[in-house]
Design a protein around this motif. Structure first.
Motif, PDB file in Angstrom:
ATOM      1  N   GLU A  52       0.950  -1.344  -0.216  1.00 38.08           N
ATOM      2  CA  GLU A  52       0.096  -0.113  -0.113  1.00 38.08           C
ATOM      3  C   GLU A  52       0.960   1.217  -0.157  1.00 38.08           C
ATOM      4  N   THR A  53       0.605   2.270  -0.995  1.00 42.05           N
ATOM      5  CA  THR A  53       1.361   3.267  -1.053  1.00 42.05           C
ATOM      6  C   THR A  53       0.596   4.515  -1.606  1.00 42.05           C
ATOM      7  N   ASP A  54       1.285   5.576  -1.721  1.00 36.18           N
ATOM      8  CA  ASP A  54       0.646   6.818  -2.177  1.00 36.18           C
ATOM      9  C   ASP A  54       0.308   6.972  -3.781  1.00 36.18           C
ATOM     10  N   TRP A  55      -0.185   7.887  -4.639  1.00 39.22           N
ATOM     11  CA  TRP A  55      -0.457   7.608  -5.847  1.00 39.22           C
ATOM     12  C   TRP A  55       0.476   8.856  -6.479  1.00 39.22           C
ATOM     13  N   PRO A  56       1.600   8.496  -7.023  1.00 36.99           N
ATOM     14  CA  PRO A  56       2.529   9.620  -7.882  1.00 36.99           C
ATOM     15  C   PRO A  56       1.933   9.804  -9.403  1.00 36.99           C
ATOM     16  N   GLY A  57       0.928   8.815 -10.091  1.00 31.31           N
ATOM     17  CA  GLY A  57       0.798   8.686 -11.320  1.00 31.31           C
ATOM     18  C   GLY A  57       1.206   7.423 -11.962  1.00 31.31           C
ATOM     19  N   PHE A  58       0.547   7.154 -13.026  1.00 35.73           N
ATOM     20  CA  PHE A  58       0.443   5.537 -13.368  1.00 35.73           C
ATOM     21  C   PHE A  58       1.940   5.347 -14.095  1.00 35.73           C
ATOM     22  N   GLY A  59       2.795   5.950 -14.469  1.00 39.34           N
ATOM     23  CA  GLY A  59       4.117   5.665 -15.050  1.00 39.34           C
ATOM     24  C   GLY A  59       5.161   5.301 -13.694  1.00 39.34           C
ATOM     25  N   ILE A  60       5.152   6.239 -12.680  1.00 40.97           N
ATOM     26  CA  ILE A  60       5.866   5.996 -11.758  1.00 40.97           C
ATOM     27  C   ILE A  60       5.329   4.838 -10.693  1.00 40.97           C
ATOM     28  N   GLN A  61       3.858   4.843 -10.650  1.00 35.60           N
ATOM     29  CA  GLN A  61       3.544   3.768  -9.921  1.00 35.60           C
ATOM     30  C   GLN A  61       3.978   2.306 -10.565  1.00 35.60           C
ATOM     31  N   LYS A  62       3.724   2.346 -11.825  1.00 36.22           N
ATOM     32  CA  LYS A  62       4.275   0.841 -12.449  1.00 36.22           C
ATOM     33  C   LYS A  62       5.753   0.520 -12.294  1.00 36.22           C
ATOM     34  N   GLN A  63       6.445   1.619 -12.512  1.00 39.04           N
ATOM     35  CA  GLN A  63       7.942   1.387 -12.087  1.00 39.04           C
ATOM     36  C   GLN A  63       8.213   1.062 -10.817  1.00 39.04           C
ATOM     37  N   ARG A  64       7.400   1.464  -9.742  1.00 43.84           N
ATOM     38  CA  ARG A  64       7.737   1.245  -8.295  1.00 43.84           C
ATOM     39  C   ARG A  64       7.219  -0.669  -8.358  1.00 43.84           C
ATOM     40  N   ALA A  65       6.168  -0.949  -8.997  1.00 42.72           N
ATOM     41  CA  ALA A  65       5.808  -2.383  -8.985  1.00 42.72           C
ATOM     42  C   ALA A  65       6.883  -3.267  -9.688  1.00 42.72           C
ATOM     43  N   LEU A  66       7.465  -2.683 -10.908  1.00 40.21           N
ATOM     44  CA  LEU A  66       8.442  -3.305 -11.514  1.00 40.21           C
ATOM     45  C   LEU A  66       9.708  -3.400 -10.752  1.00 40.21           C
ATOM     46  N   ASP A  67      10.026  -2.416  -9.839  1.00 39.96           N
ATOM     47  CA  ASP A  67      11.194  -2.399  -9.113  1.00 39.96           C
ATOM     48  C   ASP A  67      11.234  -3.276  -8.163  1.00 39.96           C
ATOM     49  N   LYS A  68      10.010  -3.952  -7.745  1.00 35.80           N
ATOM     50  CA  LYS A  68       9.736  -5.006  -6.608  1.00 35.80           C
ATOM     51  C   LYS A  68       9.689  -6.305  -7.180  1.00 35.80           C
ATOM     52  N   ALA A  69       9.717  -6.332  -8.321  1.00 31.55           N
ATOM     53  CA  ALA A  69       9.713  -7.677  -9.184  1.00 31.55           C
ATOM     54  C   ALA A  69      11.055  -8.649  -9.377  1.00 31.55           C
ATOM     55  N   GLN A  70      11.015  -9.666  -9.206  1.00 31.37           N
ATOM     56  CA  GLN A  70      12.149 -10.604  -8.941  1.00 31.37           C
ATOM     57  C   GLN A  70      12.362 -11.409 -10.194  1.00 31.37           C
ATOM     58  N   GLY A  71      11.386 -11.772 -11.116  1.00 30.69           N
ATOM     59  CA  GLY A  71      11.451 -12.468 -12.243  1.00 30.69           C
ATOM     60  C   GLY A  71      12.271 -12.128 -13.344  1.00 30.69           C
ATOM     61  N   ASP A  72      12.576 -13.110 -14.172  1.00 34.69           N
ATOM     62  CA  ASP A  72      13.617 -12.760 -15.332  1.00 34.69           C
ATOM     63  C   ASP A  72      12.649 -12.062 -16.448  1.00 34.69           C
ATOM     64  N   TRP A  73      11.486 -12.305 -16.305  1.00 33.88           N
ATOM     65  CA  TRP A  73      10.332 -11.816 -17.159  1.00 33.88           C
ATOM     66  C   TRP A  73       9.216 -11.042 -16.363  1.00 33.88           C
ATOM     67  N   VAL A  74       8.625 -10.076 -16.844  1.00 34.30           N
ATOM     68  CA  VAL A  74       7.603  -9.362 -16.125  1.00 34.30           C
ATOM     69  C   VAL A  74       6.155  -9.140 -17.133  1.00 34.30           C
ATOM     70  N   LEU A  75       5.314  -9.674 -16.689  1.00 36.02           N
ATOM     71  CA  LEU A  75       4.028  -9.189 -17.152  1.00 36.02           C
ATOM     72  C   LEU A  75       3.062  -8.126 -16.447  1.00 36.02           C
ATOM     73  N   SER A  76       3.100  -6.990 -17.233  1.00 38.67           N
ATOM     74  CA  SER A  76       2.199  -6.054 -16.497  1.00 38.67           C
ATOM     75  C   SER A  76       0.773  -5.897 -17.140  1.00 38.67           C
ATOM     76  N   ILE A  77      -0.152  -6.001 -16.125  1.00 42.31           N
ATOM     77  CA  ILE A  77      -1.674  -6.119 -16.603  1.00 42.31           C
ATOM     78  C   ILE A  77      -2.260  -4.939 -15.810  1.00 42.31           C
ATOM     79  N   ASP A  78      -3.594  -4.648 -16.170  1.00 41.07           N
ATOM     80  CA  ASP A  78      -4.120  -3.686 -15.294  1.00 41.07           C
ATOM     81  C   ASP A  78      -5.317  -4.582 -14.765  1.00 41.07           C
ATOM     82  N   ALA A  79      -5.881  -3.877 -13.449  1.00 41.37           N
ATOM     83  CA  ALA A  79      -6.942  -4.669 -12.905  1.00 41.37           C
ATOM     84  C   ALA A  79      -8.139  -5.108 -13.539  1.00 41.37           C
ATOM     85  N   ASP A  80      -8.372  -4.590 -14.619  1.00 40.20           N
ATOM     86  CA  ASP A  80      -9.620  -4.761 -15.301  1.00 40.20           C
ATOM     87  C   ASP A  80      -9.188  -5.529 -16.627  1.00 40.20           C
TER      88      ASP A  80
END
Length: 250
Positions: A52-80
């Motif tokens: 749970e975090t604040d809201w800095p905008g879509f791009g920065i937020q998705k980069q924050r999520a990417l920075d937490k990923a450990q996999g060699d590959w990443v799949l970025s999807i939206d909640a809908d």
């Protein structure tokens, strides 16, 4: 190893189907920005990596999520969005073969009960699968994208997108995205006026309904063209309001 990243806020109506469709992934990371519904509780049924975090905008937020990923590959999807079994198969084959740095996926979007295949909505290729070390999100507040270094391939199976369930959701997103869009244009130094807002709306309707043929999608195609026009109108009207506010008394 595949990591799935998702950002959320008040997505209880969608997030269960989304996460269930990627439950086969090695890791699921969710970044929530202050949901007041059951979003966080639903996410924790599928993964213990819910932040749970604040809201800095879509791009920065998705980069924050990417920075937490450990996999060699990443799949970025939206909640809908939902990954179909056919798309899962393509993803698994691509990861096993490892021929590319990323893949674009055709997105099939549903608008008020109808899958839209015209109006510029299909095939709506989005770059969502990529090598973690090769990709990075732009910091755009809205309409962010991931930039990947290396060769990009394309899948055939679509990513299913429940874009708008009903008119209430349409109006909510028109309001939200027009505000974010106006703020982004203001930072870029773009100017607006009432006449510009009207002309942008008119052109958007003509482009969507006639030139990109949403007329072929029936009633929903007409509704889509109107809501696109509304989005353009309010974005430039709000930009005009912002610039007039800046010129007001200090």
């Amino acid at each position: 190893m595949l990591s799935v990243i998702v950002i959320t806020k008040n997505e209880a109506a969608h997030i269960g189907r989304c996460l269930e469709s990627v439950a086969w992934a090695d890791e699921i990371i969710v970044l929530d920005s202050g949901s007041s519904d059951e979003t966080v509780a639903i996410c924790r049924r599928f993964t213990d990596k819910v932040f749970e975090t604040d809201w800095p905008g879509f791009g920065i937020q998705k980069q924050r999520a990417l920075d937490k990923a450990q996999g060699d590959w990443v799949l970025s999807i939206d909640a809908d969005e939902v990954v179909s079994p056919e798309l899962r198969h393509e993803i698994e084959q691509a990861i096993a073969a490892e021929p590319m740095s990323g893949f674009e996926i055709p997105r099939l979007s549903d608008y008020c009960g109808r899958a839209i295949r015209h109006g510029g909505w299909w095939p709506d290729y989005v770059l969502r699968l990529f090598r973690r070390e090769a990709g990075r999100f732009t910091d755009a507040v809205v309409h962010e994208r991931v930039i990947v270094e290396g060769e990009i391939g394309r899948f055939k199976a679509p990513l299913l997108h429940e874009a708008f369930v009903d008119l209430g959701e349409v109006l909510h997103k028109v309001n939200t995205y027009s505000t974010l869009g106006a703020e982004m244009l203001q930072r870029k130094g773009v100017r607006s006026s009432l006449s510009k807002a009207v002309l942008k709306a008119l052109w958007t309707f003509i482009r969507t309904y006639c030139l990109k043929a949403s007329i072929l999608d029936g009633r929903q195609g007409f509704m889509l063209a109107v809501s696109n026009a509304e989005g353009a109108y309010y974005k430039y009207l709000k930009l005009w309001e912002l610039q007039n506010r800046d010129l007001g008394p200090k």
